[in-house]
Scaffold this motif. Structure first.
Motif, PDB file in Angstrom:
ATOM      1  N   ARG A  92       0.840  -1.210   0.000  1.00  0.00           N
ATOM      2  CA  ARG A  92       0.000   0.000   0.000  1.00  0.00           C
ATOM      3  C   ARG A  92       0.872   1.255   0.000  1.00  0.00           C
ATOM      4  NH1 ARG A  92      -2.904  -2.492   4.111  1.00  0.00           N
ATOM      5  NH2 ARG A  92      -2.204  -0.922   5.627  1.00  0.00           N
ATOM      6  N   ARG A  93       1.918   1.227   0.815  1.00  0.00           N
ATOM      7  CA  ARG A  93       2.768   2.421   0.889  1.00  0.00           C
ATOM      8  C   ARG A  93       3.564   2.631  -0.399  1.00  0.00           C
ATOM      9  NH1 ARG A  93       6.192   1.611   5.886  1.00  0.00           N
ATOM     10  NH2 ARG A  93       5.145  -0.371   6.196  1.00  0.00           N
ATOM     11  N   LEU A  94       3.986   1.544  -1.036  1.00  0.00           N
ATOM     12  CA  LEU A  94       4.677   1.684  -2.314  1.00  0.00           C
ATOM     13  C   LEU A  94       3.746   2.269  -3.366  1.00  0.00           C
ATOM     14  CD1 LEU A  94       7.051   1.355  -4.186  1.00  0.00           C
ATOM     15  CD2 LEU A  94       6.440  -1.060  -4.472  1.00  0.00           C
ATOM     16  N   ALA A  95       2.512   1.785  -3.391  1.00  0.00           N
ATOM     17  CA  ALA A  95       1.536   2.336  -4.336  1.00  0.00           C
ATOM     18  C   ALA A  95       1.283   3.812  -4.052  1.00  0.00           C
ATOM     19  CB  ALA A  95       0.235   1.547  -4.245  1.00  0.00           C
ATOM     20  N   ALA A  96       1.168   4.168  -2.775  1.00  0.00           N
ATOM     21  CA  ALA A  96       0.955   5.569  -2.413  1.00  0.00           C
ATOM     22  C   ALA A  96       2.158   6.419  -2.799  1.00  0.00           C
ATOM     23  CB  ALA A  96       0.684   5.680  -0.908  1.00  0.00           C
ATOM     24  N   TYR A  97       3.355   5.876  -2.631  1.00  0.00           N
ATOM     25  CA  TYR A  97       4.580   6.600  -3.013  1.00  0.00           C
ATOM     26  C   TYR A  97       4.595   6.888  -4.514  1.00  0.00           C
ATOM     27  CZ  TYR A  97       9.563   7.431  -3.877  1.00  0.00           C
ATOM     28  OH  TYR A  97      10.766   7.960  -4.283  1.00  0.00           O
ATOM     29  N   ARG A  98       4.276   5.856  -5.315  1.00  0.00           N
ATOM     30  CA  ARG A  98       4.253   6.035  -6.759  1.00  0.00           C
ATOM     31  C   ARG A  98       3.206   7.067  -7.176  1.00  0.00           C
ATOM     32  NH1 ARG A  98       1.989   2.339  -8.980  1.00  0.00           N
ATOM     33  NH2 ARG A  98       2.503   3.046 -11.082  1.00  0.00           N
ATOM     34  N   GLU A  99       2.006   6.926  -6.635  1.00  0.00           N
ATOM     35  CA  GLU A  99       0.931   7.863  -6.981  1.00  0.00           C
ATOM     36  C   GLU A  99       1.304   9.286  -6.565  1.00  0.00           C
ATOM     37  OE1 GLU A  99      -1.751   7.353  -8.630  1.00  0.00           O
ATOM     38  OE2 GLU A  99      -2.049   5.180  -8.640  1.00  0.00           O
ATOM     39  N   GLY A 100       1.849   9.412  -5.355  1.00  0.00           N
ATOM     40  CA  GLY A 100       2.161  10.741  -4.836  1.00  0.00           C
ATOM     41  C   GLY A 100       3.280  11.422  -5.595  1.00  0.00           C
ATOM     42  N   MET A 101       4.376  10.705  -5.813  1.00  0.00           N
ATOM     43  CA  MET A 101       5.506  11.314  -6.523  1.00  0.00           C
ATOM     44  C   MET A 101       5.130  11.645  -7.963  1.00  0.00           C
ATOM     45  SD  MET A 101       7.937  11.710  -4.352  1.00  0.00           S
ATOM     46  CE  MET A 101       9.399  11.973  -5.326  1.00  0.00           C
ATOM     47  N   SER A 102       4.375  10.766  -8.604  1.00  0.00           N
ATOM     48  CA  SER A 102       3.961  11.021  -9.983  1.00  0.00           C
ATOM     49  C   SER A 102       3.081  12.268 -10.057  1.00  0.00           C
ATOM     50  CB  SER A 102       3.223   9.806 -10.534  1.00  0.00           C
ATOM     51  OG  SER A 102       2.871  10.007 -11.883  1.00  0.00           O
ATOM     52  N   ALA A 103       2.154  12.417  -9.107  1.00  0.00           N
ATOM     53  CA  ALA A 103       1.281  13.599  -9.116  1.00  0.00           C
ATOM     54  C   ALA A 103       2.074  14.873  -8.889  1.00  0.00           C
ATOM     55  CB  ALA A 103       0.201  13.449  -8.038  1.00  0.00           C
ATOM     56  N   VAL A 104       3.027  14.852  -7.958  1.00  0.00           N
ATOM     57  CA  VAL A 104       3.850  16.043  -7.698  1.00  0.00           C
ATOM     58  C   VAL A 104       4.633  16.415  -8.950  1.00  0.00           C
ATOM     59  CG1 VAL A 104       5.846  16.902  -6.406  1.00  0.00           C
ATOM     60  CG2 VAL A 104       4.003  15.699  -5.207  1.00  0.00           C
ATOM     61  N   MET A 105       5.231  15.415  -9.604  1.00  0.00           N
ATOM     62  CA  MET A 105       6.031  15.683 -10.808  1.00  0.00           C
ATOM     63  C   MET A 105       5.176  16.183 -11.969  1.00  0.00           C
ATOM     64  SD  MET A 105       9.078  15.007  -9.908  1.00  0.00           S
ATOM     65  CE  MET A 105       9.829  14.178  -8.526  1.00  0.00           C
ATOM     66  N   ARG A 106       3.909  15.796 -11.971  1.00  0.00           N
ATOM     67  CA  ARG A 106       3.005  16.240 -13.050  1.00  0.00           C
ATOM     68  C   ARG A 106       2.370  17.595 -12.758  1.00  0.00           C
ATOM     69  NH1 ARG A 106       1.562  11.924 -16.544  1.00  0.00           N
ATOM     70  NH2 ARG A 106       2.146   9.869 -15.750  1.00  0.00           N
ATOM     71  N   GLY A 107       2.773  18.217 -11.664  1.00  0.00           N
ATOM     72  CA  GLY A 107       2.249  19.540 -11.340  1.00  0.00           C
ATOM     73  C   GLY A 107       0.957  19.528 -10.572  1.00  0.00           C
ATOM     74  N   ARG A 108       0.655  18.419  -9.871  1.00  0.00           N
ATOM     75  CA  ARG A 108      -0.526  18.340  -9.026  1.00  0.00           C
ATOM     76  C   ARG A 108      -0.091  18.108  -7.580  1.00  0.00           C
ATOM     77  NH1 ARG A 108      -3.128  13.918 -10.011  1.00  0.00           N
ATOM     78  NH2 ARG A 108      -1.838  12.986 -11.615  1.00  0.00           N
ATOM     79  N   PRO A 109       0.554  19.133  -6.975  1.00  0.00           N
ATOM     80  CA  PRO A 109       1.173  18.922  -5.658  1.00  0.00           C
ATOM     81  C   PRO A 109       0.193  18.590  -4.549  1.00  0.00           C
ATOM     82  CG  PRO A 109       1.190  21.256  -6.253  1.00  0.00           C
ATOM     83  CD  PRO A 109       0.764  20.506  -7.470  1.00  0.00           C
ATOM     84  N   ASP A 110      -1.004  19.192  -4.571  1.00  0.00           N
ATOM     85  CA  ASP A 110      -1.960  18.911  -3.494  1.00  0.00           C
ATOM     86  C   ASP A 110      -2.364  17.434  -3.492  1.00  0.00           C
ATOM     87  OD1 ASP A 110      -1.856  21.520  -2.731  1.00  0.00           O
ATOM     88  OD2 ASP A 110      -3.658  22.129  -3.833  1.00  0.00           O
ATOM     89  N   THR A 111      -2.660  16.912  -4.666  1.00  0.00           N
ATOM     90  CA  THR A 111      -3.012  15.489  -4.770  1.00  0.00           C
ATOM     91  C   THR A 111      -1.838  14.611  -4.359  1.00  0.00           C
ATOM     92  OG1 THR A 111      -4.549  15.967  -6.572  1.00  0.00           O
ATOM     93  CG2 THR A 111      -3.778  13.689  -6.352  1.00  0.00           C
ATOM     94  N   GLY A 112      -0.662  14.955  -4.867  1.00  0.00           N
ATOM     95  CA  GLY A 112       0.517  14.150  -4.573  1.00  0.00           C
ATOM     96  C   GLY A 112       0.853  14.109  -3.095  1.00  0.00           C
ATOM     97  N   ARG A 113       0.722  15.239  -2.434  1.00  0.00           N
ATOM     98  CA  ARG A 113       1.103  15.284  -1.018  1.00  0.00           C
ATOM     99  C   ARG A 113       0.130  14.497  -0.143  1.00  0.00           C
ATOM    100  NH1 ARG A 113       3.004  20.540  -2.678  1.00  0.00           N
ATOM    101  NH2 ARG A 113       5.276  20.513  -2.519  1.00  0.00           N
ATOM    102  N   ARG A 114      -1.104  14.384  -0.574  1.00  0.00           N
ATOM    103  CA  ARG A 114      -2.039  13.547   0.196  1.00  0.00           C
ATOM    104  C   ARG A 114      -1.570  12.091   0.195  1.00  0.00           C
ATOM    105  NH1 ARG A 114      -6.078  16.874  -2.092  1.00  0.00           N
ATOM    106  NH2 ARG A 114      -6.533  15.353  -3.743  1.00  0.00           N
ATOM    107  N   TRP A 115      -1.140  11.600  -0.961  1.00  0.00           N
ATOM    108  CA  TRP A 115      -0.619  10.235  -1.031  1.00  0.00           C
ATOM    109  C   TRP A 115       0.669  10.105  -0.219  1.00  0.00           C
ATOM    110  CZ3 TRP A 115      -3.468   6.427  -2.694  1.00  0.00           C
ATOM    111  CH2 TRP A 115      -4.430   6.629  -3.690  1.00  0.00           C
ATOM    112  N   LEU A 116       1.547  11.081  -0.358  1.00  0.00           N
ATOM    113  CA  LEU A 116       2.859  10.969   0.287  1.00  0.00           C
ATOM    114  C   LEU A 116       2.759  11.048   1.803  1.00  0.00           C
ATOM    115  CD1 LEU A 116       5.007  13.092  -2.199  1.00  0.00           C
ATOM    116  CD2 LEU A 116       4.895  10.599  -1.980  1.00  0.00           C
ATOM    117  N   ARG A 117       1.765  11.767   2.317  1.00  0.00           N
ATOM    118  CA  ARG A 117       1.589  11.803   3.780  1.00  0.00           C
ATOM    119  C   ARG A 117       1.241  10.416   4.319  1.00  0.00           C
ATOM    120  NH1 ARG A 117      -0.876  16.866   2.490  1.00  0.00           N
ATOM    121  NH2 ARG A 117       0.473  18.586   3.153  1.00  0.00           N
TER     122      ARG A 117
END
Length: 659
Positions: free
Chosen positions: A255-280
């Motif tokens: 679960r945490r690996l999936a959240a890491y992938r989703e979060g980092m990908s969103a941040v890199m794509r310019g969606r920081p709010d979405t990405g940070r929710r996953w990364l938290r």
């Protein structure tokens, strides 16, 4: 026979005794400094001597020594040493013995070291009768040599494995090890391509290692400073690779690996709010009670914490990763954990701790052949030195980082080292130089700095640019910084933003903005950044002819700098205090005591090699004012040239420092 037996990795006194060596010979060798004897074991002090002796002895004598060592270990708790020495005593091919040794090398558990496993895999390859098993075993030997911190040995083994095997799984395994080696000590763009190819080749048959290759490619892309490349490496679906999806039925690590992938990908794509929710979620799961996370998982959690701006959590996760790597391995991750921990401490304003971890990490990285990590440690040490006030240390560490960063494409290390050089310029009042260094890093274009670092350097650029008349460039940088600060990526950003706005505002707004900045500083830790705001505020008050108020701010700045070990910046605060008429604890010595505070500041700037125009920029006065004061300085001190003035200031400063 004495040195031959001792030259082996398992050096046992019982084998030496069985070889007919008496205790007197051992004692004599120990007295000569060739051997160390402890607990019935023999160790050759100089590894080069051990290798030389072993290579020079005829094969028959080597095999005899291995037979003695195998007998000495027989019946012991560890199977691998017995099998290794039996295999080394045999002549190739011996496929049955090679298969047994390979099986022992592959057994999980914390018994044999990576170096021992590498030697076992390599010997099992030599005993193999067919090319197929030989190549696989050499690749495994190379991987364990890499994990043991022996990159040259790993490359040698990988070269012996060759690339003639037509099987995708074998070629993919070789590419994975080669890419990981390049990530440690080579051009990171090459590492990324090798790792992506490894993932492609391994995906149909070995999803676990294909995923490892992709995650390593993310590291390489990050080091390059290429956000788009990070997104590509994170896209596991492009390979039809079975990627972990975020469901409650999954194991926590998946679960945490999936959240890491989703979060980092969103941040890199310019969606920081979405990405940070996953990364938290990744950060929250690190070190949970009852979990035994490995260092790789903890390092990912530390990276996630840095991206979301949770610096305490980043330091905790990276500290835990360091402890686990030291206790359970792989030891190759120790230098990386130290680098992440040092960077987190640096971001948190704990510069002395950052220096201690980076110095330890630098020694560890150099010892393990990890030149890319060594470059990052040098860059961190340069940034620490830019706070602590040693321009020589800044130059030394920045140059060391850049010598590796340039040929290996390490954008993050290069950006950090340039930031360190610029901050050292700021500490010395060299504003045009600081602005020139930072302008390309924080601006647009091909010379822009690393995407995860450039915004951190904006406050330094704005200070240098605003004080050298480059207001438009400073305002452009502040506009982008405003958007970044609102994302919560760094706890110091709100205070720094108010300070930047103060430097660019008119007199009516400036005081309120400085006050706002100090209020924001009160909400977070960090003496250094608070001290910088107090210094700029106090200097502005002094120029507004409000010396009493200025002294209070400047004294606070001095205390902040001294508490944080920022000696160069403390010197600036003392100089500003003297300019307000506050004598301070260190009066100028000799003839310099005849100068007014403003004349003394100008004399010191000139002694450092500054031109009249540069002095004017540092002190926020006109060149004509500098020229007027400098003529009075020459007349008061009885000197005729800037060279004479420099010598007099240098002698006086040494007298003050060492009365």
């Amino acid at each position: 026979m004495l040195l031959l037996v001792a030259a082996e990795r398992e050096r046992d006194g019982r084998a030496a005794g069985a070889g007919g060596l008496d205790a007197g010979a051992l004692d004599a060798a120990e007295a000569a400094g060739l051997l160390e004897l402890a607990g019935g074991r023999i160790r050759v002090v100089d590894p080069c001597l051990a290798r030389t002796v072993y290579a020079a002895v005829p094969p028959a004598r080597r095999r005899a020594a291995h037979r003695l060592l195998a007998e000495a270990h027989a019946g012991g708790p560890r199977a691998l040493p017995v099998l290794f020495h039996r295999a080394s005593a045999a002549t190739a091919p011996a496929p049955g013995l090679g298969d047994a040794l390979a099986a022992a090398a592959e057994l999980p558990g914390g018994g044999p070291t990576h170096a021992e496993r590498s030697a076992a895999w390599a010997r099992s390859a030599e005993l193999a009768a067919d090319e197929g098993p030989r190549a696989v075993r050499l690749i495994n030997a190379a991987d364990h040599a890499r994990l043991a911190g022996l990159p040259h040995r790993a490359r040698e083994l990988l070269a012996r494995a060759g690339c003639e095997d037509s099987r995708d799984a074998v070629r993919g395994a070789a590419q994975l090890v080669g890419g990981q080696l390049a990530l440690q000590d080579g051009p990171v763009a090459d590492a990324r391509e090798a790792l992506l190819l490894a993932a492609e080749l391994l995906a149909p048959t070995d999803a676990h290692h294909a995923l490892a290759a992709r995650l390593a490619a993310v590291e390489a892309s990050w080091a390059m400073g290429d956000a788009a490349a990070c997104v590509e490496a994170l896209d596991l679906e492009a390979l039809d690779l079975e990627a972990p999806h975020h469901t409650q039925e999954q194991p926590a690590s998946d679960r945490r690996l999936a959240a890491y992938r989703e979060g980092m990908s969103a941040v890199m794509r310019g969606r920081p709010d979405t990405g940070r929710r996953w990364l938290r979620e990744v950060v929250a799961g690190a070190g949970e009670a009852g979990t035994l996370d490995g260092p790789e998982i903890l390092l990912r959690a530390g990276s996630a914490a840095l991206v979301v701006g949770d610096l305490p959590a980043a330091c905790r996760a990276n500290s835990r990763a360091l402890a686990v790597a030291r206790a359970r391995g792989p030891h190759i991750l120790i230098a990386q954990a130290l680098e992440r921990l040092a960077y987190g401490e640096l971001r948190a304003g704990r510069h002395a701790r950052a220096r201690a971890h980076a110095e330890d990490g630098l020694r560890t990285a150099l010892g393990a052949g990890q030149s890319n990590l060594a470059a990052h440690h040098h860059a961190i040490l340069a940034l620490v030195a830019s706070v602590e006030g040693s321009s020589e240390a800044v130059a030394e560490h920045a140059a060391a980082a850049e010598r590796v960063a340039a040929p290996h494409g390490l954008a993050q290390a290069a950006t950090l080292s340039q930031w360190a050089r610029a901050r050292a310029d700021l500490a010395r009042g060299r504003l045009p130089e600081a602005a020139a260094r930072l302008g390309p890093l924080v601006g647009a274009g091909p010379r822009r700095g690393h995407f995860a670092v450039r915004m951190l350097a904006v406050p330094c650029f704005v200070e240098a640019a605003a004080r050298t008349g480059q207001s438009e460039a400073a305002r452009s940088a502040v506009a982008e910084f405003t958007h970044w600060a609102a994302q919560g990526a760094d706890p110091q950003a709100p205070a720094q933003l108010a300070r930047c706005r103060a430097l660019l505002s008119g007199p009516e707004e400036r005081e309120a903005l400085f006050t706002t900045a100090l209020d924001r500083h009160d909400e977070v830790a960090g003496d250094f950044e608070r001290g910088r705001t107090q210094l700029l505020y106090g200097a502005w008050l002094r120029r507004r002819r409000r010396p009493g108020e200025a002294r209070g701010r400047l004294r606070d700045a001095l205390v902040s700098f001294e508490r944080g070990g920022a000696l160069g910046w403390a010197a600036q605060a003392r100089a500003e205090l003297r300019a307000t008429g506050d004598a301070g604890p260190c009066e100028p010595a000799g003839p310099l005591a005849l100068l007014t505070p403003q004349q003394l500041r100008i004399a010191r700037c000139v002694a450092e090699g500054a031109t009249n125009r540069e002095v004017a920029l540092r002190l926020s006065v006109s060149p004509r004012t500098v020229d007027h004061h400098l003529r009075n300085v020459f007349a008061t001190l009885g000197v005729r040239s800037r060279v004479e003035l420099s010598r007099m200031v240098d002698r006086a400063e040494k007298t003050t420092a060492h009365p």
